[in-house]
Design a protein around this motif. Sequence first.
Motif, short mmCIF file in Angstrom:
data_model
loop_
_atom_site.label_atom_id
_atom_site.label_comp_id
_atom_site.label_asym_id
_atom_site.label_seq_id
_atom_site.Cartn_x
_atom_site.Cartn_y
_atom_site.Cartn_z
N LYS A 186 25.83 -24.81 20.16
CA LYS A 186 24.54 -24.12 20.75
C LYS A 186 23.23 -24.98 20.47
N LYS A 187 23.14 -25.71 19.60
CA LYS A 187 22.09 -26.70 19.46
C LYS A 187 22.08 -27.64 20.51
N GLN A 188 23.45 -28.20 20.77
CA GLN A 188 23.23 -29.05 21.90
C GLN A 188 22.78 -28.31 23.34
N TYR B 109 14.90 -30.56 26.77
CA TYR B 109 14.80 -31.76 27.49
C TYR B 109 14.36 -31.61 28.90
N ALA B 110 15.11 -30.21 29.67
CA ALA B 110 14.76 -30.17 31.13
C ALA B 110 13.72 -29.78 31.26
N ASN B 111 13.14 -28.97 30.25
CA ASN B 111 11.88 -28.63 30.61
C ASN B 111 10.73 -29.36 29.96
N ASN B 112 11.00 -30.60 29.80
CA ASN B 112 10.31 -31.69 29.28
C ASN B 112 9.55 -31.39 28.02
N ASP B 113 10.20 -30.52 27.09
CA ASP B 113 9.80 -30.28 25.71
C ASP B 113 10.74 -31.27 24.76
N PHE B 114 10.13 -32.71 24.89
CA PHE B 114 11.01 -33.82 24.59
C PHE B 114 11.13 -33.77 23.07
N LEU B 115 9.90 -33.31 22.31
CA LEU B 115 10.09 -33.15 20.67
C LEU B 115 11.17 -32.27 20.22
N ALA B 116 11.08 -31.12 20.68
CA ALA B 116 12.22 -30.17 20.31
C ALA B 116 13.39 -30.49 20.81
N ALA B 117 13.81 -31.26 22.06
CA ALA B 117 15.10 -31.77 22.34
C ALA B 117 15.33 -32.79 21.33
N TYR B 118 14.66 -33.52 20.79
CA TYR B 118 14.87 -34.67 19.94
C TYR B 118 15.49 -33.95 18.56
N GLU B 119 14.73 -33.03 18.15
CA GLU B 119 14.89 -32.60 16.77
C GLU B 119 16.30 -31.91 16.97
N LEU B 120 16.65 -31.17 18.02
CA LEU B 120 18.02 -30.44 18.28
C LEU B 120 19.04 -31.64 18.42
N ARG C 195 19.11 -34.63 17.60
CA ARG C 195 19.38 -35.57 16.68
C ARG C 195 20.37 -34.88 15.63
N GLU C 196 20.38 -33.59 15.50
CA GLU C 196 21.17 -32.89 14.58
C GLU C 196 22.54 -33.11 15.07
N VAL C 197 22.68 -32.72 16.26
CA VAL C 197 23.87 -32.54 16.87
C VAL C 197 24.61 -33.99 17.07
N SER C 198 23.77 -35.06 17.31
CA SER C 198 24.39 -36.30 17.46
C SER C 198 24.97 -36.89 15.93
N ASP C 199 24.10 -36.39 15.02
CA ASP C 199 24.41 -36.76 13.65
C ASP C 199 25.85 -35.83 13.10
N PHE C 200 25.89 -34.99 13.85
CA PHE C 200 27.17 -33.92 13.49
C PHE C 200 28.53 -34.66 14.18
N PHE C 201 28.03 -35.08 15.71
CA PHE C 201 29.02 -35.89 16.29
C PHE C 201 28.87 -37.29 16.57
N PRO C 202 28.72 -38.00 15.30
CA PRO C 202 28.25 -39.56 15.66
C PRO C 202 29.11 -40.10 16.63
N ALA D 199 13.91 -39.50 22.13
CA ALA D 199 13.07 -40.19 21.09
C ALA D 199 12.18 -41.03 21.98
N GLN D 200 12.68 -41.49 22.89
CA GLN D 200 11.87 -42.62 23.89
C GLN D 200 10.72 -41.79 24.58
N ASN D 201 11.04 -40.70 24.90
CA ASN D 201 9.98 -39.95 25.34
C ASN D 201 8.81 -39.25 24.36
N ILE D 202 9.13 -39.37 23.31
CA ILE D 202 8.14 -39.09 22.40
C ILE D 202 7.51 -40.34 21.85
N GLN D 203 7.80 -41.17 22.37
CA GLN D 203 7.39 -42.66 22.03
C GLN D 203 7.64 -43.06 20.49
N SER D 204 8.94 -42.57 20.14
CA SER D 204 9.57 -42.79 18.63
C SER D 204 10.56 -43.82 19.03
N PHE D 205 10.12 -45.14 19.04
CA PHE D 205 10.94 -46.11 19.65
C PHE D 205 12.27 -46.80 18.72
#
Length: 382
Positions: free
Chosen positions: A134-136, A143-154, A156-163, A176-182
């Motif tokens: 569901k988080k994914q 991400y599709a709505n350009n809310d990149f900060l929320a997209a990253y936080e969600l 990130r958790e899913v990617s860490d769960f499915f590394p 992360a790149q879209n929020i300039q967290s390089f």
Amino acid sequence: MRKIYLFNAAFLFLWTANPAFSQKSQLQIARNSVGKLQIAIGNKEDEKKQLSILGEGIKAAESAQNDKKTKKWPETWAIKAYLSSYVSIIDSDVSNSDRYYNLAIEAIDSAKRLDKFQANSRLISASVYNVNIKKQEKGNTAYANNDFLAAYELLREVSDFFPTDTTLAINTGLAAQNIQSFDKALAYFKRAKDNGIKNPVLFQKLSGIYSSKFENELAIKSLEDGMKANPYNVYLTNDYINLLLDSEKYTEAIRVIESTLKVESNNKLLYFLYGYLQQNNANNNTAVLAYNRALSIDENYFDALYQLGLAYVNSANEVLKSRKTEGSPSFTSYINRAEVALLQAHEINQNDKSTVQLLIDIYTRKNRLDKVQDLKSKLEEF
């Protein structure tokens, strides 16, 4: 979308047959709902049927959580977490799905806190799995709505769960790149690379981030890795050559271009770059050959025409230095060829000042003052 986490049916039936609890208890009803759900899925029952079973089970689980005795049992919360997490995935009503997603998260926390002996670890693990699905979905929507900060936080958790999921790692890196967290973007792009992805865009992203951090050697290495995974990919090759040029590694750039042209013989840009590098090394004759190859692919290639004209001018100047005269046949031949190439370039792009200035120089040498005056008038109009 990933498959929803399901239990082994034999395990469920053995579990529901446990005589330690009354069949009439609310907790038993909730347990039975898990088994019924398994059967419904196995029989490919529709969403409506599954939601009906889930509704019955969640209602019973909530009754159990309000009971003085069973509310302290981790099993109560584990069942509620699992059933709620399943609703959050299959319910097409967004608000309802989100509601059960939040209920599942709360129930998971309670189940983990109470389950000191991990007797309900399978149910809890299944619930966590479903919640991450569901988080994914929520992350992709953000991400599709350009809310990149929320997209990253969600994500990130899913990617860490499915590394090992490379697509998830890339999407997390992009967020992360879209929020300039390089640095964070770099970490997730590297995760995708380390898990074997060969998508050329990934290597371009890695190289781009390293370049922005002025780590040119790592940027070059990233593109080299990408080219090993994607031999002769035109985009990677072009980026690689440009990066070599930016790093002033001209000899290596020439070598890469020569190697690539043996396979990709119809690439006008590579011929142009090869000519440009040879021209910078004062190899005007080789440069002329390369520019003409580029023009045989695209006769209106402005950059090749301009540099071809300049190469002829340079060759004419070399003749002038050696013979001290502008009247020699070689000088005249080079100047005439330069004029033809530059006139064609001027016809394609009449607003290019450098082309006009070279033509003025040529016509001055030819003593064509009428042409000189016309071109100078054009320059004043720019």
